[in-house]
Design a protein around this motif. Structure first.
Motif, short mmCIF file in Angstrom:
data_model
loop_
_atom_site.label_atom_id
_atom_site.label_comp_id
_atom_site.label_asym_id
_atom_site.label_seq_id
_atom_site.Cartn_x
_atom_site.Cartn_y
_atom_site.Cartn_z
N SER A 124 -27.15 0.77 -3.29
CA SER A 124 -26.82 2.20 -3.24
C SER A 124 -25.78 2.54 -2.18
O SER A 124 -25.44 3.71 -2.02
CB SER A 124 -28.08 3.02 -2.99
OG SER A 124 -28.99 2.84 -4.04
N ALA A 125 -25.28 1.54 -1.47
CA ALA A 125 -24.28 1.79 -0.42
C ALA A 125 -22.96 2.26 -1.04
O ALA A 125 -22.61 1.85 -2.15
CB ALA A 125 -24.06 0.53 0.40
N PRO A 126 -22.24 3.15 -0.37
CA PRO A 126 -20.94 3.60 -0.88
C PRO A 126 -19.97 2.42 -1.03
O PRO A 126 -20.07 1.42 -0.33
CB PRO A 126 -20.43 4.57 0.19
CG PRO A 126 -21.60 4.87 1.05
CD PRO A 126 -22.57 3.75 0.90
N ALA A 127 -19.03 2.56 -1.96
CA ALA A 127 -18.02 1.52 -2.19
C ALA A 127 -16.66 2.17 -2.33
O ALA A 127 -16.53 3.22 -2.95
CB ALA A 127 -18.36 0.74 -3.45
N SER A 128 -15.66 1.56 -1.75
CA SER A 128 -14.28 2.02 -1.92
C SER A 128 -13.62 1.18 -3.00
O SER A 128 -13.89 -0.01 -3.13
CB SER A 128 -13.49 1.84 -0.62
OG SER A 128 -14.00 2.69 0.39
N CYS A 129 -12.74 1.80 -3.78
CA CYS A 129 -12.04 1.07 -4.83
C CYS A 129 -10.99 0.16 -4.19
O CYS A 129 -10.64 0.32 -3.02
CB CYS A 129 -11.43 2.02 -5.85
SG CYS A 129 -9.82 2.71 -5.43
N PRO A 130 -10.47 -0.82 -4.94
CA PRO A 130 -9.47 -1.73 -4.40
C PRO A 130 -8.22 -1.03 -3.86
O PRO A 130 -7.53 -1.57 -3.00
CB PRO A 130 -9.12 -2.63 -5.59
CG PRO A 130 -10.34 -2.60 -6.45
CD PRO A 130 -10.89 -1.21 -6.29
N ASP A 131 -7.95 0.19 -4.34
CA ASP A 131 -6.79 0.95 -3.85
C ASP A 131 -7.13 1.77 -2.60
O ASP A 131 -6.28 2.50 -2.10
CB ASP A 131 -6.25 1.86 -4.94
CG ASP A 131 -5.61 1.08 -6.08
OD1 ASP A 131 -5.09 -0.03 -5.82
OD2 ASP A 131 -5.65 1.56 -7.23
N GLY A 132 -8.39 1.68 -2.14
CA GLY A 132 -8.79 2.34 -0.90
C GLY A 132 -9.39 3.72 -1.05
O GLY A 132 -9.74 4.36 -0.06
N HIS A 133 -9.56 4.21 -2.28
CA HIS A 133 -10.17 5.53 -2.48
C HIS A 133 -11.68 5.43 -2.27
O HIS A 133 -12.31 4.45 -2.66
CB HIS A 133 -9.89 6.04 -3.89
CG HIS A 133 -8.44 6.08 -4.22
ND1 HIS A 133 -7.91 5.43 -5.30
CD2 HIS A 133 -7.40 6.68 -3.60
CE1 HIS A 133 -6.62 5.63 -5.35
NE2 HIS A 133 -6.28 6.38 -4.33
N SER A 134 -12.25 6.44 -1.67
CA SER A 134 -13.69 6.42 -1.37
C SER A 134 -14.54 7.25 -2.33
O SER A 134 -15.76 7.18 -2.28
CB SER A 134 -13.93 6.89 0.06
OG SER A 134 -13.47 8.21 0.21
#
Length: 67
Positions: free
Chosen positions: A25-35
Motif C-alpha cells: 500500500s506504499a505510494p509509488a512514483s511513475c518512471p517519469d517521476g510523477h507521484s
C-alpha cells in the motif's frame, strides 16, 4: 516477491513494481517521476468459472477410502 501494477494519473502510463507485501500500500512514483499514481487491481489467479471435484466424496473423491 509480488508484482504490483500502478497507473499514473498525470501521464496515464501503467507500470509494475516488485515489492514486499508489507509495502503493497506504499505510494509509488511513475518512471517519469510523477507521484499521482493509483494501484490497479490485479486479476491474476481469478477465473469466472469454478471447477467442481469429480467423484463421490471423502478425502480422495471416494476412490480408495470407502466413501
Amino acid at each position: 516477491m509480488p508484482t504490483y501494477e500502478f497507473r499514473c494519473r498525470t501521464c496515464d502510463d501503467t507500470f509494475e513494481l516488485q515489492r514486499p507485501m508489507s509495502e503493497s500500500s506504499a505510494p509509488a512514483s511513475c518512471p517519469d517521476g510523477h507521484s499521482d499514481t493509483v494501484k490497479l487491481l490485479s486479476m491474476a489467479g481469478i477465473s469466472g468459472t469454478q471447477q467442481q471435484p469429480q467423484g463421490g466424496g471423502g478425502c480422495c473423491g471416494g476412490g480408495c477410502c470407502g466413501s
